[in-house]
Design an enzyme around this catalytic site. Structure first.
Site, PDB file in Angstrom:
ATOM      1  CG  ASP A 173     122.858 -61.963  55.189  1.00  0.00           C
ATOM      2  OD1 ASP A 173     122.195 -61.202  54.467  1.00  0.00           O
ATOM      3  OD2 ASP A 173     122.489 -63.140  55.450  1.00  0.00           O
ATOM      4  CB  SER A 176     105.928 -55.141  54.122  1.00  0.00           C
ATOM      5  OG  SER A 176     104.994 -55.721  53.254  1.00  0.00           O
ATOM      6  CB  THR A 226     102.080 -56.980  54.273  1.00  0.00           C
ATOM      7  OG1 THR A 226     101.161 -57.998  54.568  1.00  0.00           O
ATOM      8  CG2 THR A 226     103.115 -56.889  55.359  1.00  0.00           C
ATOM      9  CE1 TYR A 265     108.226 -60.289  56.001  1.00  0.00           C
ATOM     10  CE2 TYR A 265     106.173 -59.686  54.909  1.00  0.00           C
ATOM     11  CZ  TYR A 265     107.533 -59.511  55.083  1.00  0.00           C
ATOM     12  OH  TYR A 265     108.196 -58.554  54.355  1.00  0.00           O
ATOM     13  CE  LYS A 309     109.465 -57.083  57.257  1.00  0.00           C
ATOM     14  NZ  LYS A 309     110.879 -56.824  57.424  1.00  0.00           N
ATOM     15  N   PRO A 318      94.591 -67.955  49.680  1.00  0.00           N
ATOM     16  CG  PRO A 318      94.304 -69.788  51.089  1.00  0.00           C
ATOM     17  CD  PRO A 318      94.907 -69.385  49.774  1.00  0.00           C
ATOM     18  CG  ASP A 348      96.843 -63.386  47.326  1.00  0.00           C
ATOM     19  OD1 ASP A 348      97.777 -63.134  48.108  1.00  0.00           O
ATOM     20  OD2 ASP A 348      96.987 -64.037  46.266  1.00  0.00           O
TER      21      ASP A 348
HETATM   22  P1  NAD Z   1     116.188 -61.728  51.385  1.00  0.00           P
HETATM   23  O1  NAD Z   1     115.765 -62.970  52.085  1.00  0.00           O
HETATM   24  O2  NAD Z   1     116.753 -61.836  50.016  1.00  0.00           O
HETATM   25  O3  NAD Z   1     117.242 -60.927  52.281  1.00  0.00           O
HETATM   26  C1  NAD Z   1     117.215 -60.943  53.684  1.00  0.00           C
HETATM   27  C2  NAD Z   1     118.620 -61.284  54.177  1.00  0.00           C
HETATM   28  O4  NAD Z   1     118.583 -61.300  55.618  1.00  0.00           O
HETATM   29  C3  NAD Z   1     119.109 -62.659  53.707  1.00  0.00           C
HETATM   30  O5  NAD Z   1     120.375 -62.532  53.118  1.00  0.00           O
HETATM   31  C4  NAD Z   1     119.173 -63.495  54.988  1.00  0.00           C
HETATM   32  O6  NAD Z   1     120.205 -64.445  54.952  1.00  0.00           O
HETATM   33  C5  NAD Z   1     119.366 -62.410  56.046  1.00  0.00           C
HETATM   34  N1  NAD Z   1     118.874 -62.780  57.391  1.00  0.00           N
HETATM   35  C6  NAD Z   1     117.668 -63.285  57.732  1.00  0.00           C
HETATM   36  N2  NAD Z   1     117.619 -63.483  59.063  1.00  0.00           N
HETATM   37  C7  NAD Z   1     118.822 -63.092  59.567  1.00  0.00           C
HETATM   38  C8  NAD Z   1     119.394 -63.092  60.856  1.00  0.00           C
HETATM   39  N3  NAD Z   1     118.721 -63.537  61.923  1.00  0.00           N
HETATM   40  N4  NAD Z   1     120.651 -62.611  61.018  1.00  0.00           N
HETATM   41  C9  NAD Z   1     121.367 -62.175  59.956  1.00  0.00           C
HETATM   42  N5  NAD Z   1     120.879 -62.175  58.691  1.00  0.00           N
HETATM   43  C10 NAD Z   1     119.626 -62.636  58.508  1.00  0.00           C
HETATM   44  O7  NAD Z   1     114.931 -60.731  51.400  1.00  0.00           O
HETATM   45  P2  NAD Z   1     114.708 -59.365  50.612  1.00  0.00           P
HETATM   46  O8  NAD Z   1     113.657 -59.584  49.599  1.00  0.00           O
HETATM   47  O9  NAD Z   1     116.002 -58.767  50.244  1.00  0.00           O
HETATM   48  O10 NAD Z   1     114.031 -58.519  51.778  1.00  0.00           O
HETATM   49  C11 NAD Z   1     114.779 -57.630  52.604  1.00  0.00           C
HETATM   50  C12 NAD Z   1     113.853 -57.053  53.657  1.00  0.00           C
HETATM   51  O11 NAD Z   1     112.782 -56.381  53.004  1.00  0.00           O
HETATM   52  C13 NAD Z   1     113.222 -58.102  54.565  1.00  0.00           C
HETATM   53  O12 NAD Z   1     113.146 -57.574  55.872  1.00  0.00           O
HETATM   54  C14 NAD Z   1     111.830 -58.259  53.985  1.00  0.00           C
HETATM   55  O13 NAD Z   1     110.901 -58.687  54.935  1.00  0.00           O
HETATM   56  C15 NAD Z   1     111.531 -56.854  53.491  1.00  0.00           C
HETATM   57  N6  NAD Z   1     110.525 -56.812  52.434  1.00  0.00           N
HETATM   58  C16 NAD Z   1     110.709 -57.553  51.306  1.00  0.00           C
HETATM   59  C17 NAD Z   1     109.725 -57.534  50.315  1.00  0.00           C
HETATM   60  C18 NAD Z   1     109.887 -58.378  49.068  1.00  0.00           C
HETATM   61  O14 NAD Z   1     108.889 -58.588  48.359  1.00  0.00           O
HETATM   62  N7  NAD Z   1     111.077 -58.861  48.737  1.00  0.00           N
HETATM   63  C19 NAD Z   1     108.580 -56.744  50.460  1.00  0.00           C
HETATM   64  C20 NAD Z   1     108.426 -55.987  51.618  1.00  0.00           C
HETATM   65  C21 NAD Z   1     109.427 -56.017  52.604  1.00  0.00           C
HETATM   66  N1  UFG Z   2     100.296 -64.755  42.113  1.00  0.00           N
HETATM   67  C1  UFG Z   2      99.843 -65.716  41.215  1.00  0.00           C
HETATM   68  N2  UFG Z   2     100.595 -66.838  41.049  1.00  0.00           N
HETATM   69  C2  UFG Z   2     101.762 -67.053  41.725  1.00  0.00           C
HETATM   70  C3  UFG Z   2     102.214 -66.071  42.641  1.00  0.00           C
HETATM   71  C4  UFG Z   2     101.457 -64.932  42.816  1.00  0.00           C
HETATM   72  O1  UFG Z   2      98.792 -65.555  40.598  1.00  0.00           O
HETATM   73  O2  UFG Z   2     102.393 -68.104  41.532  1.00  0.00           O
HETATM   74  C5  UFG Z   2      99.520 -63.503  42.278  1.00  0.00           C
HETATM   75  C6  UFG Z   2      99.015 -63.266  43.686  1.00  0.00           C
HETATM   76  O3  UFG Z   2      97.777 -63.906  43.873  1.00  0.00           O
HETATM   77  C7  UFG Z   2      98.942 -61.729  43.730  1.00  0.00           C
HETATM   78  C8  UFG Z   2     100.105 -61.293  42.821  1.00  0.00           C
HETATM   79  O4  UFG Z   2     100.388 -62.420  41.998  1.00  0.00           O
HETATM   80  O5  UFG Z   2      97.747 -61.291  43.150  1.00  0.00           O
HETATM   81  C9  UFG Z   2     101.359 -60.894  43.588  1.00  0.00           C
HETATM   82  O6  UFG Z   2     101.708 -61.954  44.488  1.00  0.00           O
HETATM   83  P1  UFG Z   2     103.159 -62.036  45.180  1.00  0.00           P
HETATM   84  O7  UFG Z   2     103.180 -63.306  45.977  1.00  0.00           O
HETATM   85  O8  UFG Z   2     104.225 -61.843  44.171  1.00  0.00           O
HETATM   86  O9  UFG Z   2     103.209 -60.761  46.123  1.00  0.00           O
HETATM   87  P2  UFG Z   2     102.226 -60.300  47.295  1.00  0.00           P
HETATM   88  O10 UFG Z   2     101.585 -59.028  46.858  1.00  0.00           O
HETATM   89  O11 UFG Z   2     101.355 -61.371  47.754  1.00  0.00           O
HETATM   90  O12 UFG Z   2     103.267 -60.031  48.495  1.00  0.00           O
HETATM   91  C10 UFG Z   2     104.493 -59.327  48.315  1.00  0.00           C
HETATM   92  C11 UFG Z   2     105.544 -59.866  49.270  1.00  0.00           C
HETATM   93  C12 UFG Z   2     105.186 -59.546  50.689  1.00  0.00           C
HETATM   94  C13 UFG Z   2     104.927 -58.082  50.844  1.00  0.00           C
HETATM   95  C14 UFG Z   2     103.909 -57.591  49.839  1.00  0.00           C
HETATM   96  C15 UFG Z   2     103.831 -56.099  49.904  1.00  0.00           C
HETATM   97  O13 UFG Z   2     105.663 -61.282  49.123  1.00  0.00           O
HETATM   98  O14 UFG Z   2     106.278 -59.879  51.519  1.00  0.00           O
HETATM   99  O15 UFG Z   2     104.296 -57.966  48.517  1.00  0.00           O
HETATM  100  O16 UFG Z   2     102.870 -55.619  49.041  1.00  0.00           O
HETATM  101  F1  UFG Z   2     104.471 -57.840  52.093  1.00  0.00           F
END
Ligand code: NAD
Ligand code: UFG
Length: 337
Positions: free
Chosen positions: A31, A124, A126, A149, A153, A293, A295
């Site tokens: 990391d 994701s 997404t 983003y 993915k 925007p 969503d």
């Molecule tokens: P996070 O930011 O907590 O963890 C990601 C880690 O990757 C961090 O520790 C960061 O320092 C490290 N990192 C980023 N770029 C790097 C690089 N170039 N080299 C080395 N390390 C690097 O995020 P998370 O929520 O744990 O998400 C993990 C993965 O899951 C991500 O790929 C994210 O896109 C994916 N994901 C997350 C969510 C969510 O809602 N959290 C949803 C769908 C997918």
């Molecule tokens: N929301 C609010 N207020 C806030 C934040 C979010 O009303 O302050 C609402 C959003 O409009 C949405 C819901 O809460 O209806 C969930 O929003 P999040 O931002 O928590 O999550 P998203 O579903 O937009 O996106 C998340 C991750 C993405 C991932 C996706 C996968 O951020 O990285 O889930 O479903 F791709």
């Protein structure tokens, strides 16, 4: 198995490291600490009894990443490292494409060079875009992504699928996460967002702790149960456990396989807020704002494939997710330090 976990000090990676170590796997973390910190390793040790070997390496640095492959022989990789803020990716798309695509290409090249042929990739929901009816099924393929983003993915999924077509020994599990929330139930590990959170539950947590004065609810005129957006929330420990099953599944098939990881249930913004109020024992103020925007109204997973292929089902409900999130917030007012 000896597993390279990129992004292993991050939110999902750290919870997964604990589950992998507790299941008897060996974990080596890479990391760059861009969105996490070194103290997470002590927390992982506290929970699993083992401090994983750690390399502070940016996956964009091919040579330094190669040193990690030279010093270790891996059976498999779980690839979490990436940038993940949807809004930010629209402002600095090049940084997202560089980090999430070029960084991943370095990793895939080194896996090929050093003969590592199993990978679980963090994708994701997404990638479904807003083209399809819920529940989202893996067989839909891809929708039109609405931000860079999401596109990173989708590209990673396509790249890994193409690599599998070219190499019959490769096994790739593409896990499409829905909305991970919550924390380890000990309160020792959890999510520490930088600055004002974009995501719903980290934002609510800051309202509960008094750091922010109200929740902004983005839209109450969607065609949903109460007009607010509906999402499929999954406890991060359930998601972590899905990775243990996925890495073990990699030993049983060849090719690329897409699998949703969600609960299969949708909750509205107000339903989550009320569950959090129950967890923290306070009324949490909110105000209705315009839609955000990009969503969509409703997003939840078809989870039949995860059950069939991975024998995976969630065990923790929305109340547990909120209770654990709140416990972590109370126990770590300054984050993980
Ligand atoms: P996070 O930011 O907590 O963890 C990601 C880690 O990757 C961090 O520790 C960061 O320092 C490290 N990192 C980023 N770029 C790097 C690089 N170039 N080299 C080395 N390390 C690097 O995020 P998370 O929520 O744990 O998400 C993990 C993965 O899951 C991500 O790929 C994210 O896109 C994916 N994901 C997350 C969510 C969510 O809602 N959290 C949803 C769908 C997918
Ligand atoms: N929301 C609010 N207020 C806030 C934040 C979010 O009303 O302050 C609402 C959003 O409009 C949405 C819901 O809460 O209806 C969930 O929003 P999040 O931002 O928590 O999550 P998203 O579903 O937009 O996106 C998340 C991750 C993405 C991932 C996706 C996968 O951020 O990285 O889930 O479903 F791709």
């Amino acid at each position: 198995m000896k597993i390279l976990v990129t992004g292993g000090t991050g939110y999902i990676g750290s919870h997964t490291a604990v589950e992998l170590l507790s299941s008897g796997h060996e974990v080596i973390i890479v990391d760059n600490l861009y969105n996490s910190n070194i103290h997470v390793l002590d927390r992982i040790e506290k929970l699993s009894g083992i401090k994983p070997k750690f390399y502070e390496v940016d996956i964009l640095d091919y040579d330094k990443l190669e040193e990690v492959f030279k010093e270790n022989t891996f059976d498999a990789v779980i690839h979490f490292a990436g940038l993940k803020a949807v809004g930010e990716s629209c402002i600095i798309p090049l940084r997202y494409y560089e980090n999430n695509i070029s960084g991943s290409l370095n990793l895939y090249k080194l896996m090929q060079k050093y003969g590592v042929n199993k990978i679980v990739f963090s994708s994701s929901a997404t990638v479904y875009g807003d083209n399809y009816p819920v529940p989202f099924k893996e067989e839909y393929g891809y929708g039109d992504t609405t931000n860079p983003y999401g596109t990173t993915k989708k590209f990673n999924e396509i790249i890994l699928s193409d690599l599998c077509k070219a190499d019959e020994n490769l096994s790739c599990v593409l896990l499409r996460y829905f909305n991970p929330i919550g924390s380890h139930e000990s309160g020792i590990l959890g999510e520490v967002p930088n600055g004002i959170p974009n995501n719903l539950v980290p934002y609510i947590a800051k309202v509960a702790s008094g750091e922010l004065d109200h929740l902004r609810v983005f839209g109450d005129d969607y065609d949903t149960v109460d007009g607010t957006g509906v999402r499929d929330y999954i406890h991060v420990v359930d998601l972590a456990k899905a990775h243990v099953k996925a890495i073990e599944y990699c030993t049983k098939f060849k090719g690329a396989d897409v699998i949703n990881v969600g609960s299969g249930k949708g909750y509205s913004v107000l339903e989550v807020l009320h569950a959090y109020e129950k967890a923290c024992g306070k009324t949490l103020p909110y105000k209705i704002y315009p839609r955000r925007p990009g969503d969509i109204a409703t997003c939840y997973a078809d989870v039949e494939k995860a059950k069939r292929v991975l024998d995976f089902e969630v065990e923790r409900d929305i109340n547990k997710m909120c209770e654990d999130s709140y416990r972590f917030t109370v126990m770590n007012p300054n984050g993980i330090e």
